[in-house]
Design a protein around this motif. Structure first.
Motif, PDB file in Angstrom:
ATOM      1  N   GLU A  64     -64.192  17.684  -8.170  1.00 31.75           N
ATOM      2  CA  GLU A  64     -64.897  17.336  -6.943  1.00 31.75           C
ATOM      3  C   GLU A  64     -66.206  16.608  -7.211  1.00 31.75           C
ATOM      4  N   GLU A  65     -66.956  17.079  -8.195  1.00 30.19           N
ATOM      5  CA  GLU A  65     -68.298  16.560  -8.409  1.00 30.19           C
ATOM      6  C   GLU A  65     -68.331  15.273  -9.237  1.00 30.19           C
ATOM      7  N   MET A  66     -67.326  15.085 -10.107  1.00 28.57           N
ATOM      8  CA  MET A  66     -67.354  13.937 -11.015  1.00 28.57           C
ATOM      9  C   MET A  66     -66.175  12.997 -10.844  1.00 28.57           C
ATOM     10  N   GLY A  67     -65.062  13.482 -10.261  1.00 26.31           N
ATOM     11  CA  GLY A  67     -63.856  12.666 -10.210  1.00 26.31           C
ATOM     12  C   GLY A  67     -63.337  12.444  -8.815  1.00 26.31           C
ATOM     13  N   ASP A  68     -62.013  12.310  -8.715  1.00 27.36           N
ATOM     14  CA  ASP A  68     -61.389  11.981  -7.427  1.00 27.36           C
ATOM     15  C   ASP A  68     -60.990  13.210  -6.625  1.00 27.36           C
ATOM     16  N   GLY A  69     -61.385  14.396  -7.087  1.00 31.39           N
ATOM     17  CA  GLY A  69     -61.113  15.611  -6.344  1.00 31.39           C
ATOM     18  C   GLY A  69     -59.840  16.320  -6.721  1.00 31.39           C
ATOM     19  N   SER A  70     -59.105  15.776  -7.715  1.00 30.91           N
ATOM     20  CA  SER A  70     -57.838  16.391  -8.111  1.00 30.91           C
ATOM     21  C   SER A  70     -57.727  16.470  -9.620  1.00 30.91           C
ATOM     22  N   LEU A  71     -56.790  17.288 -10.063  1.00 33.54           N
ATOM     23  CA  LEU A  71     -56.447  17.396 -11.478  1.00 33.54           C
ATOM     24  C   LEU A  71     -54.964  17.072 -11.616  1.00 33.54           C
ATOM     25  N   SER A  72     -54.611  16.288 -12.618  1.00 38.01           N
ATOM     26  CA  SER A  72     -53.209  15.945 -12.869  1.00 38.01           C
ATOM     27  C   SER A  72     -52.664  16.807 -14.001  1.00 38.01           C
ATOM     28  N   VAL A  73     -51.439  17.301 -13.844  1.00 35.63           N
ATOM     29  CA  VAL A  73     -50.760  18.062 -14.885  1.00 35.63           C
ATOM     30  C   VAL A  73     -49.830  17.115 -15.623  1.00 35.63           C
ATOM     31  N   THR A  74     -49.944  17.037 -16.949  1.00 34.87           N
ATOM     32  CA  THR A  74     -49.143  16.100 -17.731  1.00 34.87           C
ATOM     33  C   THR A  74     -47.814  16.725 -18.136  1.00 34.87           C
ATOM     34  N   SER A  75     -46.945  15.910 -18.740  1.00 35.88           N
ATOM     35  CA  SER A  75     -45.632  16.388 -19.175  1.00 35.88           C
ATOM     36  C   SER A  75     -45.722  17.266 -20.415  1.00 35.88           C
ATOM     37  N   ARG A  76     -46.932  17.496 -20.927  1.00 37.49           N
ATOM     38  CA  ARG A  76     -47.138  18.452 -22.015  1.00 37.49           C
ATOM     39  C   ARG A  76     -47.931  19.674 -21.556  1.00 37.49           C
ATOM     40  N   GLY A  77     -48.091  19.812 -20.261  1.00 39.92           N
ATOM     41  CA  GLY A  77     -48.850  20.933 -19.745  1.00 39.92           C
ATOM     42  C   GLY A  77     -50.338  20.813 -19.997  1.00 39.92           C
ATOM     43  N   ASN A  78     -50.822  19.608 -20.259  1.00 42.48           N
ATOM     44  CA  ASN A  78     -52.251  19.357 -20.368  1.00 42.48           C
ATOM     45  C   ASN A  78     -52.794  18.950 -19.004  1.00 42.48           C
ATOM     46  N   ALA A  79     -54.090  18.677 -18.950  1.00 41.97           N
ATOM     47  CA  ALA A  79     -54.719  18.354 -17.667  1.00 41.97           C
ATOM     48  C   ALA A  79     -55.489  17.043 -17.783  1.00 41.97           C
ATOM     49  N   GLU A  80     -55.499  16.278 -16.702  1.00 38.57           N
ATOM     50  CA  GLU A  80     -56.265  15.032 -16.644  1.00 38.57           C
ATOM     51  C   GLU A  80     -57.183  15.043 -15.431  1.00 38.57           C
ATOM     52  N   LEU A  81     -58.410  14.620 -15.663  1.00 36.05           N
ATOM     53  CA  LEU A  81     -59.348  14.351 -14.584  1.00 36.05           C
ATOM     54  C   LEU A  81     -59.449  12.839 -14.446  1.00 36.05           C
ATOM     55  N   ARG A  82     -59.245  12.339 -13.239  1.00 34.38           N
ATOM     56  CA  ARG A  82     -59.223  10.888 -13.007  1.00 34.38           C
ATOM     57  C   ARG A  82     -60.346  10.512 -12.050  1.00 34.38           C
ATOM     58  N   GLY A  83     -60.599   9.197 -11.994  1.00 35.87           N
ATOM     59  CA  GLY A  83     -61.611   8.685 -11.082  1.00 35.87           C
ATOM     60  C   GLY A  83     -63.013   9.133 -11.439  1.00 35.87           C
ATOM     61  N   LEU A  84     -63.230   9.430 -12.726  1.00 31.59           N
ATOM     62  CA  LEU A  84     -64.552   9.875 -13.159  1.00 31.59           C
ATOM     63  C   LEU A  84     -65.537   8.708 -13.104  1.00 31.59           C
ATOM     64  N   ARG A  85     -66.745   8.986 -12.699  1.00 30.39           N
ATOM     65  CA  ARG A  85     -67.748   7.932 -12.561  1.00 30.39           C
ATOM     66  C   ARG A  85     -68.362   7.593 -13.911  1.00 30.39           C
ATOM     67  N   ASP A  86     -68.868   6.385 -14.012  1.00 30.74           N
ATOM     68  CA  ASP A  86     -69.549   5.951 -15.226  1.00 30.74           C
ATOM     69  C   ASP A  86     -70.745   6.858 -15.507  1.00 30.74           C
ATOM     70  N   GLY A  87     -70.936   7.132 -16.789  1.00 30.96           N
ATOM     71  CA  GLY A  87     -72.090   7.914 -17.193  1.00 30.96           C
ATOM     72  C   GLY A  87     -71.923   9.410 -17.082  1.00 30.96           C
ATOM     73  N   CYS A  88     -70.721   9.897 -16.744  1.00 29.77           N
ATOM     74  CA  CYS A  88     -70.537  11.339 -16.559  1.00 29.77           C
ATOM     75  C   CYS A  88     -70.110  12.040 -17.839  1.00 29.77           C
ATOM     76  N   GLY A  89     -69.881  11.290 -18.926  1.00 33.97           N
ATOM     77  CA  GLY A  89     -69.288  11.865 -20.130  1.00 33.97           C
ATOM     78  C   GLY A  89     -70.052  13.043 -20.702  1.00 33.97           C
TER      79      GLY A  89
END
Length: 429
Positions: A64-89
């Motif tokens: 919610e605070e850094m990305g697009d408000g969602s988390l993606s589950v990958t085909s290996r059961g890992n997680a992705e945060l998308r839509g992250l803003r520049d400078g948030c690393g």
């Protein structure tokens, strides 16, 4: 350090030859962010998909605070945060570290471990490989050389039910009903014995403990690194090594003082169909994330009252702790809780506008997919990113208004009807 990653070029191989990779693996991680069309992307390795309820809530806040408000589950059961803003690393890294999601900054991209999600919960497996996964993760992070593994190298730990043994692991451990462990590395298979037991051709190998299994898996991973360095082709996985330059797996196991008996190899088992959503024993629930996406609200609903949450390679979630009467509440948040739900078995890549390589908004079309017994995967281009293993229907965009299905182009206006027919017809064996 957190800049966008360049593409990873390769030297195209001749037919039948191993690839020659001119650069190291550029797979994204939690610290190495990828610049996508919808913003920066962080991929979090979650061995066995395991998260505490607190970690789930932390990821909901980060989305919610850094990305697009969602988390993606990958085909290996890992997680992705998308839509992250520049400078948030830096802020994201600190948040993840505080939550215990970055145990080793040097090894964070190599913690690729899938394990039977229901292990230890429903009494169907032969060993609790979830415990093995935690031990293997600790062993990987403690071995400096393991940091050189590709971010694509995969360990698969199957409790004997056959759910993850067919997911294409580079090193696969399978618990056997007699307490032994089968290890598959490359094209070879071994039966492992516990320390102090002997093996002989045709004789039982004895009981292999989880400790033995973990040591064997790490020994094989390091043997691959030795072979890859000797080959000099930049191979990411054993299957990419040139012919005749594969590791001597038996010697590697012997050096690690592991008793291992070669057994006849067979074709990898086919990946089974995705498990259906619903109660899982009397201690857990299994639900699916629609198109692999979990909104912050869904994440918090999953964490509520849970002892533990496990993301699965089928873009689902095993919630440990609640009883089956929580299914209606989770369904109210848009999670798939009913096997008859048309969304069961439907997956898709990111598509437009999130991926610049995609030719169509495949997620919008996948959201309208008709139900059927066969899984179906929608891809925005011929790379077919994120496709599941096993039998499935492939729907691939050729342009914004045309898809390829069963080798024939299908207009987008006729796609739903074509997918409905494909998902219900018998597949050729």
């Amino acid at each position: 350090m957190l800049a966008a990653m360049p593409p990873t070029p390769t030297t195209p191989p001749e037919p039948g030859e191993a690839p020659i990779r001119d650069r190291g693996d550029a797979c994204p991680g939690a610290l190495r962010l990828h610049a996508a069309a919808d913003g920066l992307l962080a991929r979090l390795r979650l061995p066995a998909g395991r998260l505490t309820s607190r970690q789930v809530r932390v990821l909901a806040d980060a989305a919610e605070e850094m990305g697009d408000g969602s988390l993606s589950v990958t085909s290996r059961g890992n997680a992705e945060l998308r839509g992250l803003r520049d400078g948030c690393g830096a802020g994201l890294a600190a948040l993840l570290a505080d939550a215990g999601l970055l145990p080793s900054p040097t090894h964070e991209r190599v913690r690729n471990i899938v394990a039977s999600p229901a292990a230890g919960l429903d009494g169907l497996g032969h060993a609790d490989v979830q415990l093995w996964a935690r031990a293997l993760d600790a062993a990987l992070c403690a071995e400096p050389r393991a940091a050189a593994l590709s971010g694509r190298f995969l360990f698969a730990l199957d409790d004997g039910r056959g759910d993850v043994a067919g997911l294409g692991g580079d090193v696969t451990l399978v618990a056997a009903p007699d307490g032994a462990v089968l290890l598959a590395a490359g094209t070879e298979t071994f039966r492992l014995a516990a320390p102090g037991t002997a093996t002989a051709a045709g004789a039982p190998a004895g009981t292999a403990t989880g400790t033995t299994a973990v040591r064997a898996a790490l020994a094989c991973a390091l043997a691959f690194l030795d072979a890859a360095e000797a080959a000099g082709t930049g191979a990411w996985r054993p299957r990419e090594l040139p012919a005749g330059q594969h590791p001597d797996w038996a010697a590697a196991l012997a050096r690690a003082a592991i008793t291992a008996e070669p057994v006849p190899s067979s074709s990898p088992p086919p990946a089974p169909p995705p498990p259906a959503p619903g109660p899982l024993g009397d201690r857990a629930l299994h639900v699916l994330a629609p198109l692999g996406r979990l909104t912050a609200g869904r994440l918090r609903a999953l964490a509520e009252g849970a002892d533990e949450v496990r993301l699965t390679p089928w873009r689902g979630v095993v919630v440990v702790g609640p009883s089956a009467d929580r299914l209606p509440a989770l369904a109210a948040h848009g999670l798939v809780t009913d096997p008859a739900d048309a969304r069961t078995g439907v997956t898709a890549c990111t598509g437009t506008p999130g991926c610049a390589k995609s030719l169509a908004d495949v997620r919008a079309d996948a959201a309208r997919a008709p139900g059927g017994p066969l899984p179906v995967h929608y891809s925005g281009c011929e790379r077919r990113c994120g496709h599941p293993h096993g039998t499935r229907i492939e729907v691939t965009a050729l342009d914004p208004d045309t898809y390829l299905l069963d080798g024939a182009p299908v207009p987008r206006t006729a796609l739903a009807e074509a997918v409905a027919a494909a998902r219900t017809k018998p597949m050729e064996s």
